[in-house]
Design an enzyme around this catalytic site. Sequence first.
Site, PDB file in Angstrom:
ATOM      1  N   ALA A   1       0.865  -1.178   0.000  1.00 32.80           N
ATOM      2  CA  ALA A   1       0.000   0.000   0.000  1.00 32.80           C
ATOM      3  C   ALA A   1       0.902   1.228   0.000  1.00 32.80           C
ATOM      4  O   ALA A   1       1.996   1.210   0.582  1.00 32.80           O
ATOM      5  CB  ALA A   1      -0.882   0.000   1.249  1.00 32.80           C
TER       6      ALA A   1
ATOM      7  N   GLU B   1      -2.699  -6.901  -7.251  1.00 31.32           N
ATOM      8  CA  GLU B   1      -1.330  -7.384  -7.465  1.00 31.32           C
ATOM      9  C   GLU B   1      -1.125  -8.715  -6.750  1.00 31.32           C
ATOM     10  O   GLU B   1      -0.535  -9.642  -7.313  1.00 31.32           O
ATOM     11  CB  GLU B   1      -0.320  -6.350  -6.969  1.00 31.32           C
ATOM     12  CG  GLU B   1      -0.279  -5.093  -7.796  1.00 31.32           C
ATOM     13  CD  GLU B   1       0.637  -4.027  -7.250  1.00 31.32           C
ATOM     14  OE1 GLU B   1       0.816  -3.017  -7.946  1.00 31.32           O
ATOM     15  OE2 GLU B   1       1.173  -4.178  -6.128  1.00 31.32           O
TER      16      GLU B   1
END
Length: 179
Positions: free
Chosen positions: A52, A118
């Site tokens: 993140a 991802e």
Amino acid sequence: RAAQAANQQVAIAKRDLEIELGKVNLRSRLSELTPPEFGSEQSAADVFICHASEDKDGVAGPIAETLTSHDFTVWIDESELRLGDRLLDKIDTGLAACRFGVVILSPNFFRKNWARRELAGLAAREDAEDRKIILPVWHEIDQAGIAKHSPTLAAALGVSTHNGLDAVTKEIEKVLRNE
């Protein structure tokens, strides 16, 4: 008129045959071409760091710097993405070409759709290749916290940043050297 109609039928049949032969010829030519290799524009990185954005400065960036300083190649967005790049293409290329994916699991991570996508890409490769690819790093979260979001991910052994980033990078390097 009958002869003219017959000639017209022959001309139509000839045109239709040429169209079909053209399709066959085109397919034949296409099969001779070598398709570009996916990810051929960049060499495979040892690790793709999935994280993140809130965890970049404190965790992902320092891990990338340490691994790079130890002669490992690292795919991390800030060093790979350039103005005008097609994000999905570049990220897919990085995911497809990496040896391993270091996934920084944190409360921030589980709030980000992009980071989870991802991870899904890395998990798909792990299933398809039937080998370990995902290297979980737990940041400000424990196994129980991960299990609330992903029970299967919680089952994989991870290394916690609670032990310090040096300990984290040492564990990652052990995997990279033994592969």
